[in-house]
Design a protein around this motif. Structure first.
Motif, PDB file in Angstrom:
ATOM      1  N   GLY A 296       5.318  -4.459   5.450  1.00 31.64           N
ATOM      2  CA  GLY A 296       5.413  -3.370   4.484  1.00 31.64           C
ATOM      3  C   GLY A 296       6.731  -2.643   4.566  1.00 31.64           C
ATOM      4  N   SER A 297       6.890  -1.797   5.592  1.00 31.89           N
ATOM      5  CA  SER A 297       8.049  -0.902   5.701  1.00 31.89           C
ATOM      6  C   SER A 297       9.387  -1.630   5.657  1.00 31.89           C
TER       7      SER A 297
ATOM      8  N   ARG B 115       6.333   4.642   3.756  1.00 29.08           N
ATOM      9  CA  ARG B 115       5.271   4.891   2.772  1.00 29.08           C
ATOM     10  C   ARG B 115       5.209   6.381   2.420  1.00 29.08           C
TER      11      ARG B 115
ATOM     12  N   ARG C 110       2.381  -9.865   7.688  1.00 30.76           N
ATOM     13  CA  ARG C 110       2.068  -8.781   6.742  1.00 30.76           C
ATOM     14  C   ARG C 110       3.123  -7.691   6.903  1.00 30.76           C
TER      15      ARG C 110
ATOM     16  N   MET D 224       3.581  -7.587  11.866  1.00 30.82           N
ATOM     17  CA  MET D 224       3.930  -6.547  10.892  1.00 30.82           C
ATOM     18  C   MET D 224       5.435  -6.285  11.058  1.00 30.82           C
ATOM     19  N   SER D 225       5.927  -5.256  10.381  1.00 28.18           N
ATOM     20  CA  SER D 225       7.386  -5.035  10.415  1.00 28.18           C
ATOM     21  C   SER D 225       7.966  -5.039  11.828  1.00 28.18           C
TER      22      SER D 225
ATOM     23  N   LYS E 210       0.842  -1.211   0.000  1.00 27.22           N
ATOM     24  CA  LYS E 210       0.000   0.000   0.000  1.00 27.22           C
ATOM     25  C   LYS E 210       0.874   1.257   0.000  1.00 27.22           C
TER      26      LYS E 210
ATOM     27  N   ILE F 264      -6.095  -6.439   3.151  1.00 23.88           N
ATOM     28  CA  ILE F 264      -5.760  -6.520   4.576  1.00 23.88           C
ATOM     29  C   ILE F 264      -6.389  -5.398   5.397  1.00 23.88           C
TER      30      ILE F 264
HETATM   31  C1  LIG Z   1       0.034  -1.281   6.623  1.00 20.39           C
HETATM   32  C2  LIG Z   1      -0.325  -2.561   7.267  1.00 20.39           C
HETATM   33  C3  LIG Z   1       0.653  -3.534   7.549  1.00 20.39           C
HETATM   34  C4  LIG Z   1       2.146  -3.328   7.275  1.00 20.39           C
HETATM   35  O1  LIG Z   1       2.703  -2.503   8.236  1.00 20.39           O
HETATM   36  P1  LIG Z   1       4.306  -2.259   8.287  1.00 20.39           P
HETATM   37  O2  LIG Z   1       4.518  -1.684   9.637  1.00 20.39           O
HETATM   38  O3  LIG Z   1       4.645  -1.327   7.188  1.00 20.39           O
HETATM   39  O4  LIG Z   1       4.956  -3.593   8.137  1.00 20.39           O
HETATM   40  C5  LIG Z   1       0.234  -4.731   8.086  1.00 20.39           C
HETATM   41  N1  LIG Z   1      -1.072  -4.968   8.363  1.00 20.39           N
HETATM   42  C6  LIG Z   1      -2.027  -4.059   8.122  1.00 20.39           C
HETATM   43  C7  LIG Z   1      -3.432  -4.384   8.437  1.00 20.39           C
HETATM   44  C8  LIG Z   1      -1.688  -2.833   7.571  1.00 20.39           C
HETATM   45  O5  LIG Z   1      -2.654  -1.925   7.340  1.00 20.39           O
END
Ligand SMILES: *Cc1c(COP(=O)(O)O)cnc(C)c1O
Length: 223
Positions: A214-215, A221, A212, A196-197, A26, A68
């Protein structure tokens, strides 16, 4: 090797073998997703319907897209044609709408129930008691165009590892509880989406099967 490829390689090295990496793309551009794709990543997570549908159109069709974020009922139909997994189903009403649109488009959609375990005012997710109540009331069994595959949660956004660990443990214990009560003969009810990260290593210790991230893959982002 691109930084993105290098990040993915490092993260993969640290994942238990039963854990799947969802690359959360995202707010990141198509070019970044292509770099991740080039090093073999196929599962991507997005949390906004419009952004996802645009990316879907422009990217290879063997990508497995996961939704997600919080999904509004009026937007469900837009992702049904191609979505692989919806992580954050947080009401029976949403589940019914996914079922209705899936039926129209002759698909069966895999879904996870979002649990509210964080000690925060986050608006989304079933409380554990509401989730159990929804399952005990067997109406969901009539929804033949959705498939419940497990649960999802987010821990509180804090530095306290013990707190994060406790919240993931609550989700894992609850998963085992409802698995035994409602899905004991269903091997497909097996997915746990947490981590998450900043907390995926803790999440893996508490039974996560989908992280999940991302960063840690794509960097900050750009909003
Ligand atoms: C954005 C998001 C993530 C990823 O988060 P990061 O800290 O960038 O890894 C995971 N889960 C959900 C539901 C998110 O909205």
């Amino acid at each position: 090797m691109s930084t993105i490829a290098e990040n993915i390689r490092l993260i993969r090295k640290g994942l238990s073998k039963e854990v799947e990496l969802v690359a959360v793309s995202k707010y990141h551009p198509i070019e970044s997703i292509k770099l991740a794709y080039a090093c073999g990543q196929r599962v991507f997570g997005e949390s906004h319907v419009q952004e996802l549908t645009q990316k879907y159109k422009l990217l290879p069709k063997d990508i497995e897209w996961h939704f997600i974020g919080h999904l509004q009922t009026n937007k469900v139909k837009l992702i049904i044609p191609f979505i692989s997994l919806i992580h954050a189903v947080d009401s029976f009403k949403l589940l019914c709408e996914i079922n209705k649109q899936a039926q129209k488009q002759q698909r069966c959609i895999a879904c996870l129930l979002q649990l509210h375990v964080a000690n925060e005012e986050s608006k989304f997710g079933f409380s554990l008691s509401a989730c159990e109540q929804m399952l005990a009331n067997s109406e969901w069994k009539n929804l033949t165009s959705i498939k419940l595959k497990g649960v999802m949660c987010m821990a509180s956004n804090v530095d306290d590892e013990a707190q994060i660990n406790g919240e993931f443990k609550d989700a894992y214990d609850f998963f085992l509880h409802i698995k035994e009560l409602f899905f004991s003969d269903d091997d497909e009810f097996c997915l746990r989406s947490w981590g998450m990260s900043h907390d995926y290593k803790i999440a893996m210790r508490q039974g996560s099967t989908l992280v999940r991230i991302g960063s840690d893959i794509f960097g900050d982002r750009q909003y």
